[in-house]
Design a protein around this motif. Structure first.
Motif, PDB file in Angstrom:
ATOM      1  N   ARG A 124       0.864  -1.188   0.000  1.00  0.00           N
ATOM      2  CA  ARG A 124       0.000   0.000   0.000  1.00  0.00           C
ATOM      3  C   ARG A 124       0.892   1.227   0.000  1.00  0.00           C
ATOM      4  NH1 ARG A 124      -2.075  -0.729   5.399  1.00  0.00           N
ATOM      5  NH2 ARG A 124      -3.562  -2.180   4.541  1.00  0.00           N
ATOM      6  N   TYR A 163       0.611   4.322  10.611  1.00  0.00           N
ATOM      7  CA  TYR A 163       0.925   4.690   9.228  1.00  0.00           C
ATOM      8  C   TYR A 163       1.894   5.871   9.169  1.00  0.00           C
ATOM      9  CZ  TYR A 163      -3.333   1.999   8.067  1.00  0.00           C
ATOM     10  OH  TYR A 163      -4.285   1.038   7.933  1.00  0.00           O
ATOM     11  N   ASN A 217      -3.337   6.813   2.898  1.00  0.00           N
ATOM     12  CA  ASN A 217      -3.039   5.619   2.109  1.00  0.00           C
ATOM     13  C   ASN A 217      -3.962   5.616   0.892  1.00  0.00           C
ATOM     14  OD1 ASN A 217      -1.201   4.932   4.046  1.00  0.00           O
ATOM     15  ND2 ASN A 217      -2.297   3.124   4.793  1.00  0.00           N
ATOM     16  N   TYR A 219      -5.578   3.486  -0.762  1.00  0.00           N
ATOM     17  CA  TYR A 219      -6.805   2.687  -0.858  1.00  0.00           C
ATOM     18  C   TYR A 219      -8.003   3.380  -0.213  1.00  0.00           C
ATOM     19  CZ  TYR A 219      -5.103   1.103   3.714  1.00  0.00           C
ATOM     20  OH  TYR A 219      -4.613   1.061   4.998  1.00  0.00           O
ATOM     21  N   TYR A 220      -7.758   4.326   0.707  1.00  0.00           N
ATOM     22  CA  TYR A 220      -8.889   5.073   1.288  1.00  0.00           C
ATOM     23  C   TYR A 220      -9.549   5.942   0.219  1.00  0.00           C
ATOM     24  CZ  TYR A 220      -7.408   3.587   5.897  1.00  0.00           C
ATOM     25  OH  TYR A 220      -7.089   2.825   6.987  1.00  0.00           O
TER      26      TYR A 220
HETATM   27 FE   LIG Z   1      -5.875   1.161   6.656  1.00  0.00          FE
END
Ligand SMILES: [Fe+2]
Length: 339
Positions: A124, A163, A217, A219-220
């Protein structure tokens, strides 16, 4: 069609194995949950006859549980997201090293722990987003997020989140702790608001007008297209993205990781499952479920990620650096007042 379980029993009977009547199994502690994971583990069972039992909880809870259970833990495999979290499992002493030619061949070296305690199963990227209406020249690098030009403009979540800890750990690796500290202090000075919420909330801030630049990130953002996410999906076209550091080392990459527990009662089955997770089938499935990227080179990206195009990933900073520098990163966050 003959049932696979019946086939297995028949084969065992023919060769006269002293195997117990109990089915083969492997126990997974996972901090990841997607509905489609049933299909993934079902395929493993179909191929090997090994049943997968899963316990799903937050990573820190699973690590605490492994510690409390000690030698009596039923867990064989630990799945977590973010190298910063598997670092906590390493520090807690709940993992054991393992050797596998399959894994060594399939997974690039920089995505593996040098001590063979874990490896990455999906990638990611943590990248820069911006409000298209208000920003014509968004920051092109992580380093630029600390430029005074962005004073009062940046939304980024709390340092308690792993993160950001891993992102700072990568900057420590590249620039050293002193420059990484300056960077963190610069980002704090540029914050549009005290850190609040998760990555989705930083993206929402671009739409609400609270921030011009956000870190999340990838993918959000993609999830905003797949699902109807309040405060994001309806106006997601207002958000632009930057793949950072494309003229340099590339975008910061984190991993979902797989590891074998120290107490594993079924180590051979654990290895089989870990190897299965590097198969084309599992790689595609695992990445696709969360709009991530496969860890194994050559496995095609899922169509859902095509929206954001190709990018250069940072392959020069080993994933293990995120683990090695985790404690220093946390200390720097405390020093510079990144809440
Ligand atoms: Fe996450």
């Amino acid at each position: 069609m003959t049932h696979p379980a019946r086939l297995l029993i028949t084969a065992a009977a023919i060769v006269g194995l002293a195997a117990p009547a109990l089915a083969q199994e492997v126990n997974v502690y996972s901090s990841r949950h997607y509905d489609s994971d049933d299909a993934l583990y079902g395929e493993f069972t179909r191929e090997t006859g090994i049943t997968v039992n899963r316990i799903e909880a937050k990573a820190d809870e699973l690590i605490a549980r492994l510690k409390a259970e000690g030698d009596n833990s039923p867990a064989d495999v630990l799945l977590t997201v973010d190298v910063g979290r598997v670092a906590r499992a390493v520090a807690a002493g709940v993992l054991q090293p393992f050797e596998s030619k399959v894994i060594d061949t399939r997974i690039p070296e920089h995505l593996q722990d040098p001590d063979n305690l874990w490896f990455g199963i999906s990638r990611r990227a943590r990248i820069i987003f911006y409000a298209k209406e208000r920003v014509s020249n968004p920051p092109q690098t992580y380093e630029e997020l600390a430029d005074p030009e962005w004073k009062g403009k940046i939304c980024i979540r709390s340092s308690s989140n792993v993160y950001n800890q891993s992102l700072l750990a990568s900057l420590i690796e590249v620039h050293g702790a002193a420059r990484a500290r300056e960077w963190a202090a610069g980002v704090v000075a540029n914050m549009a608001r005290p850190p609040q919420g998760g990555d989705t909330d930083q993206l929402r801030g671009l739409i609400s007008g609270e921030c011009d630049v956000a870190v999340a990130n990838q993918y959000y953002f993609l999830r905003g297209f797949d699902k109807d996410i309040d405060g994001l999906s309806a106006e997601i076209d207002k958000i632009g993205w930057v793949w950072p550091n494309q003229d340099g080392r590339g975008a910061h990459i984190n991993l979902a990781t797989a590891a074998m527990t120290k107490s594993a009662p079924h180590p051979e089955n654990a290895i089989k499952l870990l190897e299965f997770l590097t198969s084309d089938f599992a790689q595609h499935h695992f990445a696709h479920a969360n709009n991530e990227y496969p860890a194994v080179p050559g496995v095609p990206n899922d169509a859902s990620t095509e929206r954001m195009g190709d990018f250069k990933a940072d392959t020069s900073t080993p994933a293990s650096a995120l683990s090695r520098n985790a404690a220093t990163a946390q200390a720097i966050f405390n020093e510079v007042g990144w809440n």
